[in-house]
Motif scaffolding. Structure first.
Motif, PDB file in Angstrom:
ATOM      1  N   TYR A 154       0.845  -1.087  -0.024  1.00 58.71           N
ATOM      2  CA  TYR A 154       0.110  -0.055   0.039  1.00 58.71           C
ATOM      3  C   TYR A 154       0.737   1.363  -0.127  1.00 58.71           C
ATOM      4  CZ  TYR A 154      -4.929  -2.106   0.553  1.00 58.71           C
ATOM      5  OH  TYR A 154      -5.859  -2.552   0.233  1.00 58.71           O
ATOM      6  N   ASP A 155       2.094   1.256   0.585  1.00 61.11           N
ATOM      7  CA  ASP A 155       2.784   2.364   0.733  1.00 61.11           C
ATOM      8  C   ASP A 155       3.391   2.736  -0.830  1.00 61.11           C
ATOM      9  OD1 ASP A 155       2.809   2.948   3.460  1.00 61.11           O
ATOM     10  OD2 ASP A 155       4.664   1.936   4.083  1.00 61.11           O
ATOM     11  N   TRP A 156       3.473   1.567  -1.499  1.00 55.54           N
ATOM     12  CA  TRP A 156       4.076   1.775  -2.862  1.00 55.54           C
ATOM     13  C   TRP A 156       2.889   2.757  -3.729  1.00 55.54           C
ATOM     14  CZ3 TRP A 156       5.775  -3.564  -4.878  1.00 55.54           C
ATOM     15  CH2 TRP A 156       7.252  -3.841  -4.463  1.00 55.54           C
ATOM     16  N   THR A 157       1.783   2.312  -3.602  1.00 53.21           N
ATOM     17  CA  THR A 157       0.639   3.148  -4.015  1.00 53.21           C
ATOM     18  C   THR A 157       0.414   4.590  -3.667  1.00 53.21           C
ATOM     19  OG1 THR A 157      -1.058   2.459  -2.748  1.00 53.21           O
ATOM     20  CG2 THR A 157      -0.499   1.000  -4.675  1.00 53.21           C
ATOM     21  N   ARG A 158       1.242   4.771  -2.885  1.00 50.96           N
ATOM     22  CA  ARG A 158       1.151   6.250  -1.937  1.00 50.96           C
ATOM     23  C   ARG A 158       2.338   7.140  -2.218  1.00 50.96           C
ATOM     24  NH1 ARG A 158      -2.234   3.409   2.171  1.00 50.96           N
ATOM     25  NH2 ARG A 158      -0.252   3.002   3.296  1.00 50.96           N
ATOM     26  N   GLY A 159       3.240   6.381  -3.177  1.00 53.84           N
ATOM     27  CA  GLY A 159       4.496   7.025  -3.235  1.00 53.84           C
ATOM     28  C   GLY A 159       4.462   7.862  -4.559  1.00 53.84           C
ATOM     29  N   THR A 160       5.625   8.084  -5.041  1.00 51.48           N
ATOM     30  CA  THR A 160       5.791   8.648  -6.376  1.00 51.48           C
ATOM     31  C   THR A 160       5.971   7.900  -7.741  1.00 51.48           C
ATOM     32  OG1 THR A 160       8.398   8.583  -6.172  1.00 51.48           O
ATOM     33  CG2 THR A 160       7.219  10.532  -5.228  1.00 51.48           C
ATOM     34  N   GLY A 161       5.463   6.626  -7.344  1.00 54.26           N
ATOM     35  CA  GLY A 161       5.413   5.469  -8.740  1.00 54.26           C
ATOM     36  C   GLY A 161       6.724   4.801  -8.600  1.00 54.26           C
ATOM     37  N   HIS A 182      17.651   7.902 -18.448  1.00 54.05           N
ATOM     38  CA  HIS A 182      16.557   8.171 -17.394  1.00 54.05           C
ATOM     39  C   HIS A 182      17.335   8.244 -15.867  1.00 54.05           C
ATOM     40  CE1 HIS A 182      12.859   8.434 -19.779  1.00 54.05           C
ATOM     41  NE2 HIS A 182      13.450   7.792 -20.422  1.00 54.05           N
ATOM     42  N   ALA A 183      18.508   8.396 -15.738  1.00 55.13           N
ATOM     43  CA  ALA A 183      19.176   8.506 -14.409  1.00 55.13           C
ATOM     44  C   ALA A 183      18.603   9.474 -13.464  1.00 55.13           C
ATOM     45  CB  ALA A 183      20.835   8.514 -14.540  1.00 55.13           C
ATOM     46  N   ASN A 184      18.557  10.746 -14.267  1.00 52.67           N
ATOM     47  CA  ASN A 184      17.707  11.685 -13.321  1.00 52.67           C
ATOM     48  C   ASN A 184      16.515  11.701 -13.067  1.00 52.67           C
ATOM     49  OD1 ASN A 184      20.404  12.748 -13.276  1.00 52.67           O
ATOM     50  ND2 ASN A 184      20.030  14.056 -15.406  1.00 52.67           N
ATOM     51  N   ASP A 185      15.546  10.623 -13.501  1.00 54.17           N
ATOM     52  CA  ASP A 185      14.184  10.534 -13.190  1.00 54.17           C
ATOM     53  C   ASP A 185      13.794   9.483 -12.079  1.00 54.17           C
ATOM     54  OD1 ASP A 185      13.465  12.301 -15.490  1.00 54.17           O
ATOM     55  OD2 ASP A 185      13.793  10.809 -16.918  1.00 54.17           O
ATOM     56  N   ILE A 186      14.797   8.989 -11.663  1.00 48.94           N
ATOM     57  CA  ILE A 186      14.567   8.066 -10.522  1.00 48.94           C
ATOM     58  C   ILE A 186      15.366   8.512  -9.295  1.00 48.94           C
ATOM     59  CG2 ILE A 186      14.421   6.279 -12.460  1.00 48.94           C
ATOM     60  CD1 ILE A 186      17.154   4.976 -11.006  1.00 48.94           C
ATOM     61  N   VAL A 187      14.744   7.968  -8.133  1.00 51.40           N
ATOM     62  CA  VAL A 187      15.365   8.187  -6.921  1.00 51.40           C
ATOM     63  C   VAL A 187      16.434   7.095  -6.613  1.00 51.40           C
ATOM     64  CG1 VAL A 187      14.992   7.979  -4.466  1.00 51.40           C
ATOM     65  CG2 VAL A 187      13.387   9.135  -5.980  1.00 51.40           C
ATOM     66  N   CYS A 201      10.670   6.044  -8.827  1.00 51.68           N
ATOM     67  CA  CYS A 201      10.627   7.145  -9.647  1.00 51.68           C
ATOM     68  C   CYS A 201      10.685   8.619  -8.821  1.00 51.68           C
ATOM     69  CB  CYS A 201       9.270   7.077 -10.424  1.00 51.68           C
ATOM     70  SG  CYS A 201       8.871   5.930 -11.437  1.00 51.68           S
ATOM     71  N   LYS A 202      11.237   9.643  -9.395  1.00 55.17           N
ATOM     72  CA  LYS A 202      11.012  10.893  -8.806  1.00 55.17           C
ATOM     73  C   LYS A 202       9.823  11.418  -9.062  1.00 55.17           C
ATOM     74  CE  LYS A 202      15.805  12.294  -8.911  1.00 55.17           C
ATOM     75  NZ  LYS A 202      16.687  13.615  -9.629  1.00 55.17           N
ATOM     76  N   GLU A 203       9.332  12.458  -8.227  1.00 54.76           N
ATOM     77  CA  GLU A 203       8.015  13.216  -8.475  1.00 54.76           C
ATOM     78  C   GLU A 203       8.003  13.802  -9.927  1.00 54.76           C
ATOM     79  OE1 GLU A 203       4.500  14.396  -7.381  1.00 54.76           O
ATOM     80  OE2 GLU A 203       5.682  13.383  -5.646  1.00 54.76           O
ATOM     81  N   GLY A 204       7.140  13.297 -10.791  1.00 59.63           N
ATOM     82  CA  GLY A 204       6.753  13.936 -12.111  1.00 59.63           C
ATOM     83  C   GLY A 204       7.295  12.908 -12.987  1.00 59.63           C
ATOM     84  N   THR A 205       7.992  11.793 -12.580  1.00 55.86           N
ATOM     85  CA  THR A 205       8.279  10.872 -13.600  1.00 55.86           C
ATOM     86  C   THR A 205       7.078   9.952 -13.920  1.00 55.86           C
ATOM     87  OG1 THR A 205      10.502  10.820 -13.034  1.00 55.86           O
ATOM     88  CG2 THR A 205       9.656   8.944 -13.862  1.00 55.86           C
ATOM     89  N   ASP A 206       6.957   9.680 -15.035  1.00 53.46           N
ATOM     90  CA  ASP A 206       5.656   8.893 -15.602  1.00 53.46           C
ATOM     91  C   ASP A 206       6.314   7.392 -15.476  1.00 53.46           C
ATOM     92  OD1 ASP A 206       3.205   8.038 -16.568  1.00 53.46           O
ATOM     93  OD2 ASP A 206       4.159   7.953 -18.560  1.00 53.46           O
ATOM     94  N   ILE A 226       1.533   2.804  -9.916  1.00 49.55           N
ATOM     95  CA  ILE A 226       1.180   4.008 -10.386  1.00 49.55           C
ATOM     96  C   ILE A 226       0.152   4.684  -9.254  1.00 49.55           C
ATOM     97  CG2 ILE A 226      -0.224   5.692 -11.987  1.00 49.55           C
ATOM     98  CD1 ILE A 226      -0.005   3.448 -14.205  1.00 49.55           C
ATOM     99  N   PRO A 227       0.930   5.946  -8.715  1.00 50.09           N
ATOM    100  CA  PRO A 227       0.095   6.281  -7.501  1.00 50.09           C
ATOM    101  C   PRO A 227      -1.192   7.039  -7.793  1.00 50.09           C
ATOM    102  CG  PRO A 227       2.120   7.760  -8.126  1.00 50.09           C
ATOM    103  CD  PRO A 227       2.083   6.444  -8.941  1.00 50.09           C
TER     104      PRO A 227
END
Length: 227
Positions: A154-161, A182-187, A201-206, A226-227
């Motif tokens: 459930y935490d996964w679905t509340r994150g950034t994806g 895409h190195a800059n698109d992930i945490v 994923c980082k915030e804003g990454t699809d 997908i959050p």
């Protein structure tokens, strides 16, 4: 000997890379202890570590804590770790050295069929999942996902994806993300098992866009959260 609750199920060069990755992981955990160890793979693909030395008891406990253990004995009401083997309309099956069936009603992951739940939470085959073993017949007496596992998913679905992958080591997934630009698109790439990884994923990454970008480079099962 410790049978780790993670599998080596690839072949060819990928098998050798997986063995090397496993050896590195084990060394990181127990390399400073007074032990000698060898690594193998059981017929059912579970990883085995045989340990000898003055610190062998400590080393076994460290590996059990880090990766879980496949045991031949189960006690009612205790929590164990299995790997996701299959799923269908009636439930999912975990491999914990023997098949553990978890009926749909015992998943505790909200509405939908098990097939829909696997898609929604981005579950990929062979990823480790905690379960509570129950003895008995019918849903009321059947094993169930552990509460801590439900909380994690459930935490996964509340994150950034996330984008979850199997059949690849953490290093291989990181290199693939870099190769796809895409190195800059992930945490980070979070290790779920030896060959199961979760790209945070980082915030804003699809997540579907990231999946499409890396999919051509990875001969793997890939699913999005997908959050």
């Amino acid at each position: 000997m410790v049978v780790l609750a993670t599998k080596v199920y690839v072949s060819g060069d990928a098998y050798e890379r997986s063995r090397d990755a496993l050896r590195s992981l084990v060394d990181n955990e127990i390399g400073d202890l007074d032990v000698e160890y060898t690594i193998g793979v059981r017929e059912d693909n579970f990883a085995i570590v045989t340990i000898e030395g003055d610190d062998e008891v400590v080393a076994r406990n460290v590996l059990r804590e880090a990766y879980g253990e496949v045991t031949p004995n189960f006690e009612d009401g205790e929590t164990y770790l299995g790997t996701l083997e299959s799923w269908g309309e009636d439930g999912i099956v975990l491999d914990a050295g023997r098949d553990i069936e978890i009926p749909a009603d015992n998943l505790g992951l909200g509405q939908g069929t098990p097939i829909q739940i696997v898609e929604r939470f981005g579950l990929v085959q062979h990823m480790p999942l905690r379960f509570v073993y129950r003895e008995g017949d019918g849903n009321a007496g059947a094993s169930e996902l552990a509460d801590e596992e439900r909380d994690r998913l459930y935490d996964w679905t509340r994150g950034t994806g996330r984008v979850n992958v199997n059949s690849a080591t953490r290093g291989e997934v990181r290199a693939t993300v870099n190769r796809a630009g895409h190195a800059n698109d992930i945490v980070t790439v979070e290790r779920l098992g030896l060959l199961e990884q979760s790209i945070v994923c980082k915030e804003g990454t699809d997540p579907p866009g990231l999946l499409a970008a890396i999919g051509e480079y990875l001969p793997a099962e890939i699913r999005c959260v997908i959050p």
